[in-house]
Scaffold this motif. Structure first.
Motif, PDB file in Angstrom:
ATOM      1  N   ASN A 130       0.802  -1.177  -0.219  1.00  5.66           N
ATOM      2  CA  ASN A 130       0.070   0.096  -0.169  1.00  5.66           C
ATOM      3  C   ASN A 130       0.856   1.284   0.054  1.00  5.66           C
ATOM      4  N   ARG A 158     -15.442  -7.644   1.337  1.00  8.41           N
ATOM      5  CA  ARG A 158     -13.820  -7.275   0.965  1.00  8.41           C
ATOM      6  C   ARG A 158     -13.545  -8.150  -0.269  1.00  8.41           C
ATOM      7  N   LEU A 167     -10.092  -8.577  -3.003  1.00  3.18           N
ATOM      8  CA  LEU A 167      -8.845  -8.400  -3.661  1.00  3.18           C
ATOM      9  C   LEU A 167      -8.585  -9.083  -4.642  1.00  3.18           C
ATOM     10  N   ILE A 220     -14.761  -0.103  -8.441  1.00  2.25           N
ATOM     11  CA  ILE A 220     -14.157   0.766  -7.809  1.00  2.25           C
ATOM     12  C   ILE A 220     -14.332   2.106  -8.378  1.00  2.25           C
ATOM     13  N   THR A 228     -11.910   5.077 -10.035  1.00  6.46           N
ATOM     14  CA  THR A 228     -10.740   4.858 -10.640  1.00  6.46           C
ATOM     15  C   THR A 228     -10.965   5.303 -12.064  1.00  6.46           C
ATOM     16  N   ARG A 271      -5.740   4.789  -7.954  1.00  4.26           N
ATOM     17  CA  ARG A 271      -6.991   4.565  -6.883  1.00  4.26           C
ATOM     18  C   ARG A 271      -7.288   2.995  -6.965  1.00  4.26           C
ATOM     19  N   ASP A 311      -6.060   0.375  -5.689  1.00  5.77           N
ATOM     20  CA  ASP A 311      -5.697  -0.316  -4.455  1.00  5.77           C
ATOM     21  C   ASP A 311      -5.649   0.466  -3.261  1.00  5.77           C
ATOM     22  N   GLU A 312      -6.665   0.814  -2.797  1.00  6.14           N
ATOM     23  CA  GLU A 312      -6.834   1.727  -1.689  1.00  6.14           C
ATOM     24  C   GLU A 312      -7.567   1.187  -0.560  1.00  6.14           C
ATOM     25  N   GLU A 313      -6.983   1.451   0.621  1.00  4.07           N
ATOM     26  CA  GLU A 313      -7.354   0.721   1.874  1.00  4.07           C
ATOM     27  C   GLU A 313      -8.846   1.209   2.170  1.00  4.07           C
ATOM     28  N   SER A 350     -11.084   1.353   0.184  1.00  4.66           N
ATOM     29  CA  SER A 350     -12.410   0.617  -0.678  1.00  4.66           C
ATOM     30  C   SER A 350     -12.419  -0.737  -0.566  1.00  4.66           C
ATOM     31  N   ARG A 405     -10.287  -3.877  -4.082  1.00  2.00           N
ATOM     32  CA  ARG A 405      -9.066  -3.443  -4.725  1.00  2.00           C
ATOM     33  C   ARG A 405      -8.337  -4.451  -5.518  1.00  2.00           C
ATOM     34  N   ARG A 440      -4.691  -4.909  -7.326  1.00  2.00           N
ATOM     35  CA  ARG A 440      -3.247  -5.050  -6.889  1.00  2.00           C
ATOM     36  C   ARG A 440      -2.593  -5.525  -8.305  1.00  2.00           C
TER      37      ARG A 440
END
Ligand SMILES: Cc1cc2nc3c(=O)[nH]c(=O)nc-3n(C[C@H](O)[C@H](O)[C@H](O)COP(=O)(O)OP(=O)(O)OC[C@H]3O[C@@H](n4cnc5c(N)ncnc54)[C@H](O)[C@@H]3O)c2cc1C
Length: 645
Positions: free
Chosen positions: A44, A123, A125, A362, A365, A383, A385-387, A389, A392, A394
């Motif tokens: 991050n 959540r 990823l 997201i 973005t 934007r 990979d933001e905590e 959101s 994310r 990556r």
């Protein structure tokens, strides 16, 4: 680079946009270093490459597609290298409801479907080893003066030999894409009104003489929206000018126009059986009795769609694609014509689908609200990979190990370890969807049963090269009256102007003195071997051919084809983006090579995609079908498995 006179003429020493540049400085992409700012970064950290001002992969030129740096870790795993040689992975402390490995359309669609079922707070990823999201759905951008030109670096269109499922159609609709509106965006008369028609380029090395001749039977199967219609005097021109044996010209005419039944006395079922088990090349020579020059002319016609030449595709598949020879045999009415109407092409191809999915996941973005404004909207990669959101993405992150925490049967979590820059990280998730390529999975998921690993490994990828060339103008194409060129003996087999599509703020090129992105494609096949062997050889060929070699081929080929129209490669080529896809299309089973598999009723891909504990498998490989609808359908199925747990 050593420059000789020929190189100088071709412009190999010209300062074009051909290298990988980021923010004005050369970005070293190679080895484990994806970019200088990444060294020592935590996932991050503000100094992660995606946060670097100017980080904008679509505008990179040079070698793209499976670019250098994207496969370092995966190939390391294949070669038995240890990813943990530098110490224990760093625990990010992050926990997710879902981790998706692979940020192609399947992975993005999986995140979309999961979110719909699990709620917006879920959540998620998404990890991808490339510097951009979308996988094969790749956007290429070019600048010429103040103008931005867009090209497709991979997946070209919504189009498929199989109808889109309800699930896939619903997703396309939900993204705001009205497929039936496509004719509104297409200037279907632009080519014909200026006299530009499809051509065949006969090169000297293969045909003894260099000549551009009207293509009387262009784009088998690609006649969507009448753009590939032959010129009014195409047959006359071909019969008079094509530098092949006179009998071959006549044979070809008969094949295309004769409506002859080449398998008289057989029922439809018997014909299908016969055509399913004979190659199209043998169909031409043995069943229709074509002169060998016809096979020579058509040998590579199937490369863009199948990745191999006509000696390795079934005649039945050729008939379904509309290749000549079947009109008199009752194969014309397959219902395909209606399905072909389900067609949509964005200037960046299906990258717009990927971008719409990312915008939904997201919203910060990519600005905008519609499937028309997406075409010119600029993505803000910082934007992704933001905590703050829940979802994310990556990038530049290769999953190297996916393992249940504890016993598979009772595990509540899965640990996902991934390499990024010179570090390795670990995050945890309740569920994992592997939307990466089947063949990668056995290396990252060691706990899978051996039998399943073997089935996964059978999903070979089809290697392809999609090269986009920015030309100062297209006066040469206008002068030669060409819009699409089949080059049976060329390095690239096809050289095309894109469909004239204007969507939202994006306007296609209309005047010959405007810049244009020329699309060139090539299959990396080696005739004489089985498709699987050809794909292996082709993959090695693409991985070991450097950009300079391909650039020289591009310049040389365009000089040969368009030089007589006034193109000077040294002066007129402004930028080159080579989209190298050693891991291209999903492997599709063929009646010619996989009849035992097809007759057995269970395909390896059906067994390979079985869920395992908290891990499910998506990707178009899981359906053995190299199309966007398969990527979406497989994502949907994987999400259903995950949410049933
Ligand atoms: C040149 C080309 C043209 C095409 N044209 C069309 C077309 O016109 N229409 C059409 O419908 N289909 C087309 N396709 C087929 C295309 O493959 C599918 O439509 C679809 O885009 C596949 O999506 P996917 O998500 O299944 O796979 P991919 O797009 O391959 O995405 C998978 C992603 O997972 C990543 N990955 C792999 N291993 C790891 C790992 N260990 N860690 C992290 N990430 C990993 C990969 O690098 C990739 O980015 C084309 C394909 C190619 C190559």
């Amino acid at each position: 680079m050593r420059i000789d006179n020929r190189d100088h003429e071709l412009g190999m020493d010209r300062a074009i946009s051909r290298r990988d540049f980021l923010n004005g400085a050369a970005l070293i992409i190679g080895g484990t270093v994806v970019g200088p700012p990444l060294l020592g970064a935590t996932p991050n950290a503000d100094d992660a490459p995606e946060k670097t001002p100017g980080y904008y992969p679509p505008a990179l030129t040079g070698m793209r597609g499976n670019h250098d740096g994207s496969f370092t870790f995966a190939h390391g795993l294949r070669d038995g290298k240890k990813w943990d040689a530098t110490g224990a992975p760093e625990n990010t402390g992050e926990t997710y409801n879902l981790v998706v490995v692979g940020g192609g359309i399947s992975g993005l669609a999986a995140a979309h479907f999961f979110r719909k079922r699990a709620g917006a707070a879920a959540r998620i990823l998404i990890l991808d080893n490339h510097d951009d999201f979308g996988g094969h759905a790749k956007r290429n951008e070019f600048r010429s003066g103040k103008r931005t030109l867009i090209g497709y670096g991979g997946s070209y269109s919504i189009e498929t030999p199989e109808p889109y499922s309800e699930v896939a159609r619903d997703l396309i609709r939900e993204l705001g894409i009205e497929v039936s509106n496509f004719p509104k965006y297409l200037d279907r008369r632009l080519y014909s009104s200026s006299g530009r028609v499809p051509k065949i380029f006969f090169d000297k090395e293969t045909f003894g003489v260099e000549r551009l001749v009207d293509d009387p039977y262009p784009f088998p199967g690609g006649e969507t929206y009448d753009l590939a219609v032959p010129g009014p005097k195409a047959w006359e021109h071909f019969l008079a000018e094509a530098p092949i044996a006179e009998r071959a010209r006549k044979d070809f005419y008969d094949l295309c126009q004769g409506r002859k039944d080449y398998l008289p006395g057989l029922s439809r079922e018997e014909r299908e059986q016969r055509l399913a088990h004979i190659s199209y090349a043998r169909f031409l020579t043995e069943i229709t009795g074509m002169h060998s020059d016809v096979t020579r002319l058509y040998q590579r016609i199937s490369q863009p769609l199948f990745g191999v030449g006509i000696e390795a595709i079934a005649a039945l598949d050729a008939s379904e694609q509309g290749y000549p020879g079947f009109d008199g045999m009752g194969f014309e009415a397959t219902g395909l014509a209606d399905e072909r109407k389900y067609f949509f092409h964005f200037p960046d191809g299906n990258a717009s689908i990927a971008r719409l999915l990312v915008r939904g996941l997201i919203p910060s973005t990519i600005p905008g609200h519609s499937a028309t404004d997406i075409v010119t909207a600029k993505a803000d990669y910082s934007r992704l990979d933001e905590e703050s959101s829940p979802v994310r993405i990556r990038l530049n992150s290769t999953a190297v190990r996916v393992k249940h925490v504890g016993e598979v049967a009772s595990a509540k979590e899965v640990e996902v370890t991934y390499a990024r820059g010179d570090k390795v990280y670990v995050s945890r998730s309740k569920n994992v969807i592997l939307a990466c390529w089947n063949a990668v999975i056995p290396y990252i998921c060691e706990e899978l049963p051996e039998k399943q690993k073997n089935d996964l490994c059978l999903a070979q990828k089809v290697p392809l090269l999609y090269t986009n060339v920015l030309l100062r103008n297209w006066t040469s194409l206008q002068k030669l009256q060409a819009n699409a060129i089949y080059a049976p003996g060329g390095y690239h087999t096809n050289v095309d102007m894109d469909l004239p599509v204007s969507i939202g703020e994006y306007k296609c090129t209309r005047e010959p003195d405007e810049p244009v992105v020329l699309h060139m494609s090539k299959g990396a096949c080696h005739a004489g071997l089985s498709p699987r062997e050809q794909y292996t050889m082709g993959r090695i060929e693409l991985f070991t051919t450097d950009f300079e070699t391909i650039e020289r081929k591009v310049r040389d080929q365009l000089a040969g084809i368009l030089g007589p129209g006034g193109l000077d490669p040294a002066r007129d080529i402004l930028a080159i983006t080579v989209n190298r896809w050693p891991h291209g299309y999903a492997y599709e089973y063929s009646t010619l090579w996989d009849s035992a598999i097809l007759e057995s009723g269970e395909r390896p891909c059906d067994r390979a995609r079985k869920p395992f504990g908290r891990i499910s498998i998506a990707n178009s490989d899981a359906g053995a079908h190299a199309f966007t609808n398969a990527a979406i359908d497989q994502a949907y199925r994987a999400v259903r498995e995950v949410t049933k747990r």
